[in-house]
Structures are given as C-alpha cells and as structure tokens.
Design an enzyme around this catalytic site. Structure first.
Site, PDB file in Angstrom:
ATOM      1  CG  HIS A   1      47.133  46.074  46.306  1.00 49.47           C
ATOM      2  ND1 HIS A   1      47.662  44.809  46.228  1.00 49.47           N
ATOM      3  CD2 HIS A   1      46.539  46.313  45.101  1.00 49.47           C
ATOM      4  CE1 HIS A   1      47.402  44.300  45.025  1.00 49.47           C
ATOM      5  NE2 HIS A   1      46.731  45.184  44.332  1.00 49.47           N
TER       6      HIS A   1
ATOM      7  CB  SER B   1      47.707  44.168  41.449  1.00 47.46           C
ATOM      8  OG  SER B   1      46.366  44.005  41.826  1.00 47.46           O
TER       9      SER B   1
ATOM     10  CD  GLU C   1      49.216  43.501  49.269  1.00 42.40           C
ATOM     11  OE1 GLU C   1      48.639  44.283  48.490  1.00 42.40           O
ATOM     12  OE2 GLU C   1      50.306  42.960  48.990  1.00 42.40           O
TER      13      GLU C   1
END
Length: 508
Positions: free
Chosen positions: A416, A214, A332
């Site tokens: 995610h 990320s 995600e």
C-alpha cells in the site's frame, strides 16, 4: 586591461550567464497578492501558498474562508506548516517540520516553458487515513511530473478531529450548510483556488485531473459523486481508494463528538467552549492502529456535502461524467508489520461470515487467500467495480505488481502506498539501490499518468497499449519487465463483489 581586470570581467560575465542568475524568481498574481517562486532547470516551484484563511481560534471547525491579502511580493519558496496530527514512520522527512492548525497551504510545480493552451493540471490529494500526511512530503515533490509538461499541485487539508468532527452545537451553528467534514471542505477550497488562479502558473483550469492515493483516492471517489465538486475537475485517478466504504452517519458522528467534548471538559452545546479545547487534546493519540473510535468518527455522511455511500450514485449513473482511472496494488497489507498481518487477515476473513469458505475456495490456496484477501476486499475489487460503472465515459483499470529490483527476494508484491514513488518518479524515497529497470518503470508510469491528464487517455508514444475498461474486460498490469494488459476476471474478486453488493443492499 591587466590580467586581474580581465579575469574579473570574465567572472562577472559568467555569473550573469549562469543558471543561478537566469533563475530569477518569477512573480505571479493570485488571490490576496503576488508570489515569487524559484526556477530549477525546466521547472518553477512555488511553495507554501495560502489557499484559505488560517482555521484557528474562532475559525476552528468552520468552512474555509478566503485568503487575507498581503502587500508587495511574498516569497513562495518554503513549505508551510503541516496540519496537526501524530506523525507516522513514513513521514520521516517531515519529522522536524513545523506543524499547527494554521496549515492550509498548497504547492505548485510548473514547466518553465509555457505549454500552448495551458498545461494539464494534476491536483494531488495525499493519503494517510485522513489522520496523517501532508502535501509537503518529499515523495510528492512534483518536479519530475512537471518536467513532462504538467502543472502539479499538492496541498494540506485538516486531519483527525481537526478535519472530521461533528457535534450538535456545530451542526446547529452551520444551519443548512455542511458540517463535520472540514477536511473535505478544505479539499474543495483548494480545488476552487486552483480553478481560479492556476492560469497564472501556466495551467489550464478547464483541464484539471484530481488524483490521490488511499484516503486521497477515497477523496477522489467522493468528489466524483459530490455535487459541490462538479465542474471543478475534468478527469480523476483513484489509487487504492476503495469505494465500498459504509460511512458514518451524522448522528453517530455527533455522539462521538459529544463523548470527546465531555472528556475534554467542554460538556454542553457551546461552540466557543469546543473551540477553546487545547490543540493537543483535539489531536489526541489517533493513529492507524489507534483510531480512538469512541470519540473520533473520521469522514461522515452529513447529508449535505456527503450524501451517502459512494457506490450508490455510481450505480445510478450519477457520478461525474468524465474519464476515470482506478486501481490498486498487489500486496496492499505489505506495509503492516509482519506480526500484524495474519491477525488482520483473520479479522477481515471472519467479517465475511458465511462467504469466507466460498472466498477461500475461489482463491485456490491458503497462500493466495492470505496474501490477497484484505487488499482485494478493500481496494482491488472496489476499483474494478467503480471502473466498470464509469466505463461509459472512458475508464481505465490497473493492477500494480512491480517490486523494486532490490526487494524481489523479500517482498511478495507492491505494498500500500508504494505506487506513489513511481507516479511521482521519486524513487530515492524507497531507500533502496535502484536499477535502470526501476527507473524505466517510473518513467512509464509517469508518462501514462500525464498522458491521461492531458487527454483522458493514457496511451501514446509507443507505450504498451492500455485498453479502456468495461465489466469483464482488461486491466493494465505493471510488473517486472514493464506493463501488459490482462483480463480483470477473477473468481475471488467475483465472490467479494457479491459480498459487497449484498452488504450494501442490506444497509438500504
């Protein structure tokens, strides 16, 4: 000898031979002094190591300074304080941990048995949208990776306004030096510290792999094109790191900084007044869902440290010429509360403008569009794009679609950040009952990552072959049953790629 004396002697002998007694704290000399760690089986851990001077008081919103020295041997057995931020629900294991501006600490896990020539080094940059997280989260415990023969480093960097804040007074103060991206400066300082000191921990300073997820993956991509980072690492892994982000200009970031300073009672151009703003005001209430965009910029294009959009140097072939791995997850947005997902997809789809109808047609169904659009636009397509540009130096692309056995009836794919648990092998933090298949996937992923860190190629030891990537080529898909290579071609990704290219070109 009577029986009592005999058993005392036996007990003392057993204690001397026990693992606890054998695990005497190893001592390592680093910048500033000496440190002692703790051995646990085949791994030695050192925690809470200062890599820069505390960025407090007069040092707030300045580039990191060298570590002050200390006498004797300092115990490196506990994590240091987390950097100031508003903790998220995924940081529950750090809920009671100390937090403050004095937070520039790193942690090291290293094989107890030396690796000939020095072990490869995995340098982890945590995620959290540059506004949350720490290197001390339990999910990032590096013991399992270190047991594979690698040295693992995690660290803290300044977050939110403490880490990303521009103001005309600070720009003038910096002169020709970089400004605003204090958190990125911390990342560089930690990386320089590792290069200078990691040999004492059994690591090879010439074989450092930066990896992150990320915001951490975005930082990896930034370092690939950042002149100040060149020569500090040998390989890079960007997990859900994007790569087509527009960035905020220095002028816009300064305007946000002026607005914040005015609200905080520090109007004018006095750096001392800025540094006197109470920490709770600087922290504010910034979260992923409340980014306070009127007074907070996040990372910015200051023209010195960060010189522009990441993709532009990649397109010109000016990124670091080294092995590169990138990829993203299959669902995600699965981490978002379900009530927010449809609205988020609608907002992102609306931003496509005239391209939206073409994208819907390319996905082939409303369900595929709803599930994949956001993740593909923000992470999957940019990873494919950058991996293709990095191909001449050795590039590997992946798609993480493995769902834990216990969640296969409820989850549409890997959300995610969930890949992190498999990379580090810390499946207990998934908070589900794991199976032998789950454990096998974690072992497979960890082995690929360590092999890449060791040689620049993730293959070997009988694992399914992961082909090198080139535009139009294949990626590795992690899914139920293991891993397999598949074509990375996708009409939907092609539509999003054309949209991204047009948007970049229009901004030039």
């Amino acid at each position: 000898m009577n029986k009592t004396g005999f058993w005392i002697t036996v007990a003392l002998g057993m204690a001397a031979a026990s693992p606890a007694a054998a695990q005497a704290a190893p001592v390592v000399a680093v910048d500033g002094g000496k440190l002692s760690g703790v051995r646990n089986g085949d791994v030695v851990a050192y925690k809470g190591i200062r890599y820069a001077a505390p960025p407090v008081g007069e040092r707030r919103w300045r580039a990191p300074a060298p570590v002050p020295g200390w006498p004797g041997v300092r115990a490196a057995t506990d994590y240091g304080a987390d950097c100031e931020h508003n903790r998220r629900e995924w940081e529950a294991d750090r809920a009671d941990a100390p937090m403050g501006e004095d937070c520039l600490y790193l942690n090291i896990w290293t094989p107890a048995k030396p690796v000939k020539g020095g072990a490869p080094v995995l340098f982890w940059i945590h995620g959290g949208a540059f506004t949350a997280g720490s290197g001390a989260q339990r999910a990032y415990d590096g013991a399992k990776l270190a047991a594979r023969g690698a040295v693992v480093v995690t660290f803290n960097y300044r977050l939110g306004r403490f880490g990303f804040f521009a103001h005309p007074a600070l720009t003038a103060e910096a002169g020709t030096a970089a400004t605003g991206n204090w958190g990125l400066m911390d990342q560089l300082a930690a990386l320089r510290w590792v290069r200078k000191n990691i040999r004492g921990f059994g690591g090879n300073p010439e074989n450092v792999t930066i990896f992150g997820e990320s915001a951490g993956g975005g930082s990896v991509n930034q370092m690939m094109v950042m002149p100040a980072a060149q020569g500090l690492f040998a390989k890079a892994i960007a997990q859900s790191g994007g790569g087509r982000d527009e960035g905020v200009s220095l002028a816009d970031a300064e305007a946000k900084g002026v607005a914040f300073a005015g609200e905080a009672g520090a109007a004018g151009n006095d750096p001392a007044a800025l540094r006197a703003i109470p920490a709770d005001k600087v922290r504010g209430k910034i979260t992923l869902l409340n980014p306070e965009t009127k007074t907070y910029s996040g990372p910015l294009i200051d023209g010195r440290l960060v010189q522009g959009r990441v993709e532009v140097p990649f397109l010109a072939g000016q990124q670091a010429k080294l092995p590169y791995m990138a990829g993203a997850n299959s669902y995600e947005i699965g981490f978002l509360p379900e009530a927010f997902r449809s609205a988020f997809v609608a907002a992102v789809g609306g931003a496509l403008g005239a391209t939206q109808s073409e994208a819907k047609a390319a996905y082939g169904s409303a369900e595929a569009y709803e599930q994949n659009l956001v993740g593909d636009l923000m992470f999957v397509e940019p990873a494919r794009f950058l991996a293709g540009l990095a191909a001449p130096n050795g590039s590997y692309l992946y798609h993480f679609d493995y769902v834990p056995t216990a969640k296969r009836t409820t989850d549409k794919g890997m959300p995610h950040g969930a890949d992190v648990y498999y990379v580090f092998g810390n499946l207990e933090d998934l908070h589900v009952v794991t199976t032998a298949e789950d454990e096998a996937m974690a072992k497979l992923v960890g082995d690929y990552w360590v092999a890449f860190a060791r040689t620049g190629n993730p293959n070997g030891a009988g694992r399914p072959t992961w082909p090198g990537f080139a535009p139009g080529g294949e990626r590795m898909r992690f899914t139920a049953g293991g891993s397999r290579s598949e074509s990375a071609k996708s009409p939907a990704l092609d539509v999003l790629a054309r949209f991204g290219d047009a948007k970049r070109d229009a901004a030039r």
